[in-house]
Motif scaffolding. Sequence first.
Motif, PDB file in Angstrom:
ATOM      1  N   GLY A  89      12.630 -12.871 -10.704  1.00  0.00           N
ATOM      2  CA  GLY A  89      12.160 -13.954  -9.847  1.00  0.00           C
ATOM      3  C   GLY A  89      12.106 -13.660  -8.358  1.00  0.00           C
ATOM      4  O   GLY A  89      12.009 -14.580  -7.551  1.00  0.00           O
ATOM      5  N   PHE A  90      12.151 -12.389  -7.969  1.00  0.00           N
ATOM      6  CA  PHE A  90      11.979 -12.050  -6.556  1.00  0.00           C
ATOM      7  C   PHE A  90      10.513 -12.238  -6.185  1.00  0.00           C
ATOM      8  O   PHE A  90       9.634 -12.224  -7.038  1.00  0.00           O
ATOM      9  N   THR A  91      10.244 -12.380  -4.899  1.00  0.00           N
ATOM     10  CA  THR A  91       8.881 -12.511  -4.385  1.00  0.00           C
ATOM     11  C   THR A  91       8.536 -11.262  -3.598  1.00  0.00           C
ATOM     12  O   THR A  91       9.317 -10.820  -2.751  1.00  0.00           O
ATOM     13  N   LEU A  92       7.365 -10.697  -3.867  1.00  0.00           N
ATOM     14  CA  LEU A  92       6.883  -9.551  -3.099  1.00  0.00           C
ATOM     15  C   LEU A  92       6.362 -10.062  -1.764  1.00  0.00           C
ATOM     16  O   LEU A  92       5.362 -10.776  -1.703  1.00  0.00           O
ATOM     17  N   MET A  93       7.050  -9.722  -0.680  1.00  0.00           N
ATOM     18  CA  MET A  93       6.658 -10.166   0.660  1.00  0.00           C
ATOM     19  C   MET A  93       5.593  -9.258   1.261  1.00  0.00           C
ATOM     20  O   MET A  93       4.690  -9.713   1.944  1.00  0.00           O
ATOM     21  N   ASP A  94       5.745  -7.963   1.010  1.00  0.00           N
ATOM     22  CA  ASP A  94       4.852  -6.977   1.609  1.00  0.00           C
ATOM     23  C   ASP A  94       5.002  -5.688   0.834  1.00  0.00           C
ATOM     24  O   ASP A  94       6.057  -5.424   0.240  1.00  0.00           O
ATOM     25  N   GLU A  95       3.957  -4.883   0.806  1.00  0.00           N
ATOM     26  CA  GLU A  95       4.074  -3.550   0.232  1.00  0.00           C
ATOM     27  C   GLU A  95       3.094  -2.623   0.927  1.00  0.00           C
ATOM     28  O   GLU A  95       2.050  -3.051   1.409  1.00  0.00           O
ATOM     29  N   VAL A  96       3.476  -1.366   0.985  1.00  0.00           N
ATOM     30  CA  VAL A  96       2.654  -0.374   1.657  1.00  0.00           C
ATOM     31  C   VAL A  96       2.795   0.958   0.918  1.00  0.00           C
ATOM     32  O   VAL A  96       3.872   1.286   0.416  1.00  0.00           O
ATOM     33  N   TYR A  97       1.680   1.669   0.833  1.00  0.00           N
ATOM     34  CA  TYR A  97       1.710   3.025   0.287  1.00  0.00           C
ATOM     35  C   TYR A  97       1.818   3.990   1.458  1.00  0.00           C
ATOM     36  O   TYR A  97       1.010   3.949   2.374  1.00  0.00           O
ATOM     37  N   ARG A  98       2.831   4.843   1.437  1.00  0.00           N
ATOM     38  CA  ARG A  98       3.051   5.819   2.506  1.00  0.00           C
ATOM     39  C   ARG A  98       2.553   7.173   2.006  1.00  0.00           C
ATOM     40  O   ARG A  98       3.278   7.894   1.329  1.00  0.00           O
ATOM     41  N   GLU A  99       1.297   7.477   2.335  1.00  0.00           N
ATOM     42  CA  GLU A  99       0.612   8.653   1.801  1.00  0.00           C
ATOM     43  C   GLU A  99       1.353   9.954   2.103  1.00  0.00           C
ATOM     44  O   GLU A  99       1.461  10.822   1.235  1.00  0.00           O
ATOM     45  N   ALA A 100       1.878  10.102   3.297  1.00  0.00           N
ATOM     46  CA  ALA A 100       2.555  11.339   3.682  1.00  0.00           C
ATOM     47  C   ALA A 100       3.773  11.619   2.794  1.00  0.00           C
ATOM     48  O   ALA A 100       4.153  12.778   2.615  1.00  0.00           O
ATOM     49  N   ARG A 101       4.366  10.565   2.228  1.00  0.00           N
ATOM     50  CA  ARG A 101       5.556  10.730   1.381  1.00  0.00           C
ATOM     51  C   ARG A 101       5.244  10.493  -0.091  1.00  0.00           C
ATOM     52  O   ARG A 101       6.140  10.541  -0.927  1.00  0.00           O
ATOM     53  N   ASP A 102       3.968  10.199  -0.407  1.00  0.00           N
ATOM     54  CA  ASP A 102       3.568   9.846  -1.767  1.00  0.00           C
ATOM     55  C   ASP A 102       4.511   8.784  -2.320  1.00  0.00           C
ATOM     56  O   ASP A 102       5.071   8.919  -3.410  1.00  0.00           O
ATOM     57  N   SER A 103       4.702   7.721  -1.532  1.00  0.00           N
ATOM     58  CA  SER A 103       5.738   6.734  -1.827  1.00  0.00           C
ATOM     59  C   SER A 103       5.257   5.319  -1.556  1.00  0.00           C
ATOM     60  O   SER A 103       4.632   5.047  -0.534  1.00  0.00           O
ATOM     61  N   TRP A 104       5.563   4.423  -2.493  1.00  0.00           N
ATOM     62  CA  TRP A 104       5.359   2.997  -2.283  1.00  0.00           C
ATOM     63  C   TRP A 104       6.641   2.397  -1.737  1.00  0.00           C
ATOM     64  O   TRP A 104       7.735   2.833  -2.060  1.00  0.00           O
ATOM     65  N   LYS A 105       6.477   1.354  -0.913  1.00  0.00           N
ATOM     66  CA  LYS A 105       7.611   0.573  -0.420  1.00  0.00           C
ATOM     67  C   LYS A 105       7.232  -0.893  -0.529  1.00  0.00           C
ATOM     68  O   LYS A 105       6.236  -1.336   0.026  1.00  0.00           O
ATOM     69  N   GLY A 106       8.037  -1.635  -1.277  1.00  0.00           N
ATOM     70  CA  GLY A 106       7.829  -3.068  -1.416  1.00  0.00           C
ATOM     71  C   GLY A 106       9.016  -3.826  -0.861  1.00  0.00           C
ATOM     72  O   GLY A 106      10.163  -3.425  -1.075  1.00  0.00           O
ATOM     73  N   ASP A 107       8.748  -4.897  -0.131  1.00  0.00           N
ATOM     74  CA  ASP A 107       9.808  -5.752   0.400  1.00  0.00           C
ATOM     75  C   ASP A 107       9.895  -6.991  -0.480  1.00  0.00           C
ATOM     76  O   ASP A 107       8.927  -7.746  -0.603  1.00  0.00           O
ATOM     77  N   LEU A 108      11.064  -7.199  -1.085  1.00  0.00           N
ATOM     78  CA  LEU A 108      11.258  -8.288  -2.025  1.00  0.00           C
ATOM     79  C   LEU A 108      12.201  -9.333  -1.448  1.00  0.00           C
ATOM     80  O   LEU A 108      13.209  -8.996  -0.822  1.00  0.00           O
ATOM     81  N   ALA A 109      11.874 -10.589  -1.686  1.00  0.00           N
ATOM     82  CA  ALA A 109      12.691 -11.696  -1.188  1.00  0.00           C
ATOM     83  C   ALA A 109      13.231 -12.507  -2.354  1.00  0.00           C
ATOM     84  O   ALA A 109      12.615 -12.591  -3.416  1.00  0.00           O
ATOM     85  N   LEU A 110      14.374 -13.129  -2.114  1.00  0.00           N
ATOM     86  CA  LEU A 110      14.974 -14.050  -3.063  1.00  0.00           C
ATOM     87  C   LEU A 110      15.221 -15.354  -2.321  1.00  0.00           C
ATOM     88  O   LEU A 110      15.910 -15.363  -1.287  1.00  0.00           O
ATOM     89  N   ASN A 111      14.616 -16.428  -2.806  1.00  0.00           N
ATOM     90  CA  ASN A 111      14.721 -17.736  -2.150  1.00  0.00           C
ATOM     91  C   ASN A 111      14.329 -17.663  -0.672  1.00  0.00           C
ATOM     92  O   ASN A 111      14.968 -18.263   0.184  1.00  0.00           O
ATOM     93  N   GLY A 112      13.286 -16.880  -0.380  1.00  0.00           N
ATOM     94  CA  GLY A 112      12.774 -16.777   0.984  1.00  0.00           C
ATOM     95  C   GLY A 112      13.519 -15.803   1.878  1.00  0.00           C
ATOM     96  O   GLY A 112      13.130 -15.600   3.021  1.00  0.00           O
ATOM     97  N   ASN A 113      14.576 -15.186   1.373  1.00  0.00           N
ATOM     98  CA  ASN A 113      15.347 -14.222   2.166  1.00  0.00           C
ATOM     99  C   ASN A 113      15.055 -12.800   1.726  1.00  0.00           C
ATOM    100  O   ASN A 113      15.189 -12.479   0.550  1.00  0.00           O
ATOM    101  N   TYR A 114      14.680 -11.974   2.694  1.00  0.00           N
ATOM    102  CA  TYR A 114      14.425 -10.558   2.447  1.00  0.00           C
ATOM    103  C   TYR A 114      15.701  -9.916   1.923  1.00  0.00           C
ATOM    104  O   TYR A 114      16.757 -10.017   2.532  1.00  0.00           O
ATOM    105  N   VAL A 115      15.636  -9.261   0.758  1.00  0.00           N
ATOM    106  CA  VAL A 115      16.837  -8.737   0.119  1.00  0.00           C
ATOM    107  C   VAL A 115      16.718  -7.270  -0.271  1.00  0.00           C
ATOM    108  O   VAL A 115      17.628  -6.490  -0.041  1.00  0.00           O
ATOM    109  N   ILE A 116      15.597  -6.886  -0.887  1.00  0.00           N
ATOM    110  CA  ILE A 116      15.484  -5.547  -1.478  1.00  0.00           C
ATOM    111  C   ILE A 116      14.273  -4.809  -0.929  1.00  0.00           C
ATOM    112  O   ILE A 116      13.179  -5.357  -0.855  1.00  0.00           O
ATOM    113  N   GLU A 117      14.497  -3.545  -0.557  1.00  0.00           N
ATOM    114  CA  GLU A 117      13.406  -2.595  -0.316  1.00  0.00           C
ATOM    115  C   GLU A 117      13.281  -1.785  -1.597  1.00  0.00           C
ATOM    116  O   GLU A 117      14.226  -1.113  -2.000  1.00  0.00           O
TER     117      GLU A 117
END
Length: 129
Positions: free
Chosen positions: A29-57
Amino acid sequence: MLGIRQIHHIAIIASHYETSKAFYCDVLGFTLMDEVYREARDSWKGDLALNGNYVIELFSFPQPPARPTQPESCGLRHLAFSVVDIDAAKRELEEKGVNCEAIRVDPLTDKRYTFFADPDGLPLELYQA
């Protein structure tokens, strides 16, 4: 003193970004706030929130090493999530195909809890507050 007020976020590296993103968002039940693909690192990064609070990268990296042991590895042992009704939460996880341990009682706090794992085996806990 440092003036630390609270934990800002927890960073998790996933072996398969889309699978872990679906688990944390669709199952937990987390919400995806933002995500970006970092090409130089071949890596995705997603920012997840719980009840509106940023919690997990949530990160992905090519071929990250597996966790060496369960659950007693150096470093982060597990993440615990507070729930009001542990029976209902456990039942909902199991209905979504997540295997949970039997509910136990913490002998120090007399509170009920159970463990389960994310798609990469990171131990997660539900703790009835």
